[in-house]
Design a protein around this motif. Sequence first.
Motif, PDB file in Angstrom:
ATOM      1  N   CYS A   1       0.867 -15.903   0.701  1.00  0.00           N
ATOM      2  CA  CYS A   1       1.358 -14.521   0.799  1.00  0.00           C
ATOM      3  C   CYS A   1       1.465 -14.077   2.251  1.00  0.00           C
ATOM      4  O   CYS A   1       0.758 -14.575   3.136  1.00  0.00           O
ATOM      5  CB  CYS A   1       0.433 -13.574   0.041  1.00  0.00           C
TER       6      CYS A   1
ATOM      7  N   GLU B   1       0.317  -7.541   3.967  1.00  0.00           N
ATOM      8  CA  GLU B   1      -1.082  -7.146   3.864  1.00  0.00           C
ATOM      9  C   GLU B   1      -1.908  -8.125   3.031  1.00  0.00           C
ATOM     10  O   GLU B   1      -3.135  -8.086   3.067  1.00  0.00           O
ATOM     11  CB  GLU B   1      -1.190  -5.733   3.266  1.00  0.00           C
ATOM     12  N   ASN B   2      -1.238  -9.005   2.256  1.00  0.00           N
ATOM     13  CA  ASN B   2      -1.946 -10.040   1.500  1.00  0.00           C
ATOM     14  C   ASN B   2      -1.919 -11.372   2.236  1.00  0.00           C
ATOM     15  O   ASN B   2      -2.103 -12.422   1.616  1.00  0.00           O
ATOM     16  CB  ASN B   2      -1.315 -10.203   0.116  1.00  0.00           C
ATOM     17  N   LYS B   3      -1.662 -11.319   3.521  1.00  0.00           N
ATOM     18  CA  LYS B   3      -1.516 -12.517   4.331  1.00  0.00           C
ATOM     19  C   LYS B   3      -2.705 -13.462   4.139  1.00  0.00           C
ATOM     20  O   LYS B   3      -3.862 -13.069   4.239  1.00  0.00           O
ATOM     21  CB  LYS B   3      -1.387 -12.141   5.804  1.00  0.00           C
TER      22      LYS B   3
ATOM     23  N   ARG C   1      -2.385  -8.677  -9.434  1.00  0.00           N
ATOM     24  CA  ARG C   1      -3.410  -7.792  -8.859  1.00  0.00           C
ATOM     25  C   ARG C   1      -4.695  -8.549  -8.572  1.00  0.00           C
ATOM     26  O   ARG C   1      -4.968  -9.561  -9.172  1.00  0.00           O
ATOM     27  CB  ARG C   1      -3.696  -6.643  -9.832  1.00  0.00           C
TER      28      ARG C   1
ATOM     29  N   CYS D   1       7.456 -14.708  -4.165  1.00  0.00           N
ATOM     30  CA  CYS D   1       6.968 -13.641  -3.295  1.00  0.00           C
ATOM     31  C   CYS D   1       6.988 -12.292  -4.014  1.00  0.00           C
ATOM     32  O   CYS D   1       6.124 -11.436  -3.792  1.00  0.00           O
ATOM     33  CB  CYS D   1       7.788 -13.566  -2.002  1.00  0.00           C
TER      34      CYS D   1
ATOM     35  N   THR E   1      -0.627 -10.524 -14.111  1.00  0.00           N
ATOM     36  CA  THR E   1      -1.974 -10.911 -13.706  1.00  0.00           C
ATOM     37  C   THR E   1      -2.646 -11.763 -14.773  1.00  0.00           C
ATOM     38  O   THR E   1      -3.266 -12.789 -14.476  1.00  0.00           O
ATOM     39  CB  THR E   1      -2.816  -9.656 -13.429  1.00  0.00           C
TER      40      THR E   1
ATOM     41  N   SER F   1       0.809  -1.214   0.000  1.00  0.00           N
ATOM     42  CA  SER F   1       0.000   0.000   0.000  1.00  0.00           C
ATOM     43  C   SER F   1       0.842   1.263   0.000  1.00  0.00           C
ATOM     44  O   SER F   1       0.367   2.349  -0.339  1.00  0.00           O
ATOM     45  CB  SER F   1      -0.936   0.008   1.220  1.00  0.00           C
TER      46      SER F   1
ATOM     47  N   GLU G   1       3.355 -10.617  -4.454  1.00  0.00           N
ATOM     48  CA  GLU G   1       3.087  -9.481  -3.581  1.00  0.00           C
ATOM     49  C   GLU G   1       3.355  -8.126  -4.226  1.00  0.00           C
ATOM     50  O   GLU G   1       3.061  -7.082  -3.637  1.00  0.00           O
ATOM     51  CB  GLU G   1       3.913  -9.637  -2.295  1.00  0.00           C
ATOM     52  N   HIS G   2       3.903  -8.125  -5.468  1.00  0.00           N
ATOM     53  CA  HIS G   2       4.215  -6.854  -6.113  1.00  0.00           C
ATOM     54  C   HIS G   2       3.702  -6.741  -7.545  1.00  0.00           C
ATOM     55  O   HIS G   2       3.762  -5.664  -8.120  1.00  0.00           O
ATOM     56  CB  HIS G   2       5.726  -6.614  -6.104  1.00  0.00           C
TER      57      HIS G   2
ATOM     58  N   LYS H   1      -3.493 -15.067   1.350  1.00  0.00           N
ATOM     59  CA  LYS H   1      -3.790 -15.284  -0.072  1.00  0.00           C
ATOM     60  C   LYS H   1      -2.873 -16.370  -0.606  1.00  0.00           C
ATOM     61  O   LYS H   1      -1.665 -16.348  -0.372  1.00  0.00           O
ATOM     62  CB  LYS H   1      -3.571 -13.979  -0.850  1.00  0.00           C
TER      63      LYS H   1
END
Length: 293
Positions: free
Chosen positions: A261, A264-266, A293, A285, A228, A119, A289-290, A268
Motif C-alpha cells: 500500500c 497513509e497505509n504505506k 479495514r 489499490c 474485509t 482520512s 486502500e479504500h 501495509k
Amino acid sequence: MGHKNKKSLTRQVQECFESKLRIGHSKHKEKHDGVSDQYIYSYGTLKSYMKEANYFVKYCREKYKCKTIEQCRPYVAEWIDSRRHLSAYTLKLDLSALAKLYGVKATDFGVETPARVMSNITRSRGVKKRDRHFSEKRNADLVYFCRCTGLRRSELAALRGDMLAVDDRGRLCINVTVGSKGGRPRLAPVIGDVERITKLMHAAGCGKVFPKVPSGADIHSYRADYATAIYNQYARPIDKIPYDRINKGTGRRYQSEVYVCRGENKGKRLDKRAASHALGHNRICVVGEHYIR
C-alpha cells in the motif's frame, strides 16, 4: 459555424461527451492500444462527467459570457481554484471531466490538486443525516445480503432471484451481469449464512430480490464489511507467499502476488488474490486502500 454556435453550452457539452461514448468496447484492450483516454466506456461515467462539465461552462457563461466550450477553456484553472474548498476527490473528478471534454490529459491544464487520502473520505464515514431515516433493523435482510455479497447499489437494484451460480471452486456466487462497473460481469462469492441468502434469492423467483433499495442504506459501507471479511477468509499469510520474481535492476527476488500500500497505509502488505475480483475491481489499490479495514 454561426449555426453551430447557436447551440447552448449544455448541448455542446452533451454532444462532445456522447461522441466519445463506446459502450460494448473493451476498455482493457484499448488501454493496451493507448487510445482509451479518448473515450468513455460507461453511462455512469458519462453522467458524472456531464454534470461536472456543465457546472464549469455555466460558470464561464455567467462570468465571461462564453458561448462555446472552446471559449471556456482558458478558465479551467480559475474554475478549479474557485472549488478548493471541496474534497480532493471532487477536484480530481472535475479535472478528469474537463480533460475528457477537451481531449487532453488532466496534467495539461497545469493545475495541481491535493493528494487523495483515506482520512479525508467522508462517504460512509460516521453518521449522516440521511442515516437517521434508515433502519437497519427493519431492513435486516437487505443489510445482511449486502454484507454477504458486496454488491453495489446499481447491482442490487438489478438483482433477480435467478442470478445464483456456482464457481469452479464450488462456492455459491451471485452472477453479476447487470449494473456492474464498466459492464464487466463477475461471480461474487457468498459468505456468511449461505442458506439465508439462498432463501432470499429463491423467494424472488425470476423477479427482483429488492424491488426498492432505500436511499439511506449505506451500501458502500456494507461493501467494505464484505471486502474485509472475504479478504480475511481467503488471504494467505504474507510470509508464505513465494518470492517468485526477480527485479531486473537490483537482482533481488520479490513477491509478485503481494501489493504494498501507498499513502497513509504505506508499507501495509496485502495478498493480491484475496479480494479484488470478488468486488469487481481490477486494481488491488482500490480495494486495499479504500475498502479493506
